[in-house]
Design a protein around this motif. Structure first.
Motif, short mmCIF file in Angstrom:
data_model
loop_
_atom_site.label_atom_id
_atom_site.label_comp_id
_atom_site.label_asym_id
_atom_site.label_seq_id
_atom_site.Cartn_x
_atom_site.Cartn_y
_atom_site.Cartn_z
N ALA A 40 38.42 -39.12 6.13
CA ALA A 40 39.62 -39.07 7.37
C ALA A 40 39.04 -38.46 7.99
N LEU A 41 38.86 -37.37 7.91
CA LEU A 41 38.31 -37.00 9.80
C LEU A 41 37.71 -37.68 9.97
N ALA A 42 36.90 -38.52 10.13
CA ALA A 42 35.87 -39.21 10.54
C ALA A 42 36.95 -40.81 10.98
N LEU A 43 37.64 -40.91 10.66
CA LEU A 43 38.64 -41.87 10.60
C LEU A 43 40.03 -41.56 12.13
N PHE A 44 40.67 -40.48 11.21
CA PHE A 44 41.37 -40.07 12.15
C PHE A 44 40.84 -38.96 13.29
N ALA A 45 39.80 -39.08 13.87
CA ALA A 45 38.80 -38.07 14.51
C ALA A 45 39.91 -38.15 16.61
N PRO A 46 40.57 -39.54 16.42
CA PRO A 46 40.98 -39.91 18.03
C PRO A 46 42.19 -38.79 18.01
N TRP A 47 42.67 -38.71 17.14
CA TRP A 47 44.17 -38.17 15.82
C TRP A 47 44.19 -36.83 16.64
N ILE A 48 43.04 -36.90 16.13
CA ILE A 48 43.10 -35.05 15.25
C ILE A 48 41.96 -34.26 16.39
N THR A 49 41.56 -34.47 17.44
CA THR A 49 40.94 -33.68 17.96
C THR A 49 41.36 -33.46 19.30
N PRO A 50 41.23 -32.38 20.29
CA PRO A 50 41.46 -31.64 21.62
C PRO A 50 41.00 -32.39 22.89
N GLN A 51 39.62 -33.56 23.02
CA GLN A 51 39.20 -34.25 23.30
C GLN A 51 38.33 -35.27 23.22
N ASN A 52 38.02 -36.92 23.44
CA ASN A 52 37.16 -37.83 23.20
C ASN A 52 35.99 -37.09 24.09
N PRO A 53 35.63 -36.36 23.29
CA PRO A 53 33.44 -35.59 23.73
C PRO A 53 32.75 -36.64 24.47
N TYR A 54 33.11 -37.86 25.14
CA TYR A 54 32.37 -39.29 25.66
C TYR A 54 33.08 -39.97 26.34
N ASN A 55 33.97 -38.92 26.38
CA ASN A 55 34.83 -39.37 27.76
C ASN A 55 34.68 -38.83 28.99
N LEU A 56 33.55 -38.90 29.51
CA LEU A 56 33.49 -38.23 31.15
C LEU A 56 34.86 -37.07 31.72
N ALA A 57 36.03 -37.99 31.76
CA ALA A 57 37.28 -37.76 32.27
C ALA A 57 38.12 -36.29 31.91
N GLU A 58 37.21 -36.23 30.09
CA GLU A 58 38.12 -35.46 29.71
C GLU A 58 36.75 -34.41 29.51
#
Length: 300
Positions: A40-58
């Motif tokens: 569940a944590l893996a599936l909902f990672a985009p909604w429960i994490t403060p950033q996308n760690p692999y988006n250089l803009a963030e």
């Protein structure tokens, strides 16, 4: 005037019986719940994490190697700290779980399909076909799976599709041997001989009669091999021949923090390593209990 009371009779279905046996074990129940939480944590990672760690803009390089509980430049708290590139480690671990689970499950499903077809063909055809197939399987299994996967990714290069292909080649022989052994037992039973005498097609006999009775050991092997594939992908990524640095993977995260271990920044490698350990252990415990239920003779 007499009153009749209707009694409700509970019918115990095979699923309810199986669930009852499974959840009798406290260890298996805890492992199953833990595995569900991890998925569940893996599936909902985009909604429960403060950033996308692999988006250089963030990602901000000024947040590099912050200790757990530190405040990021953007204002949120990094509960697990950050790595050398400034990525929030909590976010990176959940995104890494998504890739690790998808690689393990995808490679396991494809390897299961290939091994199932090959094993059924060997058991049903027999003769020279079986001899040839099993010699190939024996040759495959004579080499460690890690060595086979390492050689393939060294040739194919980095990437999710490349490592999935390498894991499929490294695993299919396990499924083929398991299916062939189970199918040989079913092949000699009277119901298969009766189906042949009735003139049923070979495909119907194999897929409608033999295969369903071979699913129990396949489920167990598939569960254990999924955990093996996840750990194998992490090993290859840690060695630098698996997924590239731009892809979130637990093995990549552990590798990124390895050079900082001696400087006291343990969290960069330890927390991803704990996530990998919990995932693999949970899957293995569930698989072991499934084996005990599906084959009661193995119970201690």
């Amino acid at each position: 005037m007499s009153k009749t009371t209707a009694k409700t009779v509970k019918v115990e279905t095979p699923f309810r019986r199986f669930a009852g046996e499974f959840f009798e074990s406290k260890i298996a129940t805890v492992a199953f719940v833990g595995l569900v939480v991890i998925i569940a944590l893996a599936l909902f990672a985009p909604w429960i994490t403060p950033q996308n760690p692999y988006n250089l803009a963030e990602v901000d390089i000024l947040d590099g190697r912050l200790a757990p509980g530190s405040e990021a430049f953007a204002g949120y708290t990094m509960i697990l700290g950050s790595d050398g590139a400034g990525r929030d480690l909590y976010s990176a671990i959940l995104y890494g779980l998504r890739i690790s689970l998808s690689v393990g499950v995808t490679s396991g499903v494809i390897a299961l399909a290939v091994g199932m077809v090959v094993g059924l063909l060997a058991a049903y055809a027999g003769g020279r076909v079986e001899t040839f197939i099993m010699r190939v399987v024996d040759l495959q299994l004579s080499f460690p799976a890690a060595l086979v996967a390492l050689m393939l990714v060294a040739i194919l290069g980095k990437g999710i599709d490349k490592i999935i292909l390498a894991l499929v080649v490294a695993q299919w022989a396990y499924y083929a041997r398991t299916v062939r052994g189970s199918a040989l037992v079913e092949r000699r039973k009277e119901y298969v001989e009766a189906a042949s005498c009735l003139g049923l097609s070979h495909r119907r006999i194999v897929f409608r009669h033999i295969l369903p009775n071979c699913l129990a050991p396949l489920i167990v092997v598939g569960t254990v091999q999924t955990a093996h594939a996840i750990s194998l992908e992490a090993t290859l990524s840690f060695l630098g021949v698996g997924l590239p640095q731009t892809e979130p993977s637990l093995g990549v995260l552990i590798s990124n923090g390895f050079e900082y271990m001696m400087s006291g920044r343990y969290w960069i490698s330890v927390f991803p390593g704990m996530a990998l350990l919990l995932t693999v252990v949970s899957i293995n415990l569930v698989g072991d209990h499934l084996r005990d239920i599906l084959n009661p003779r193995l119970k201690k």
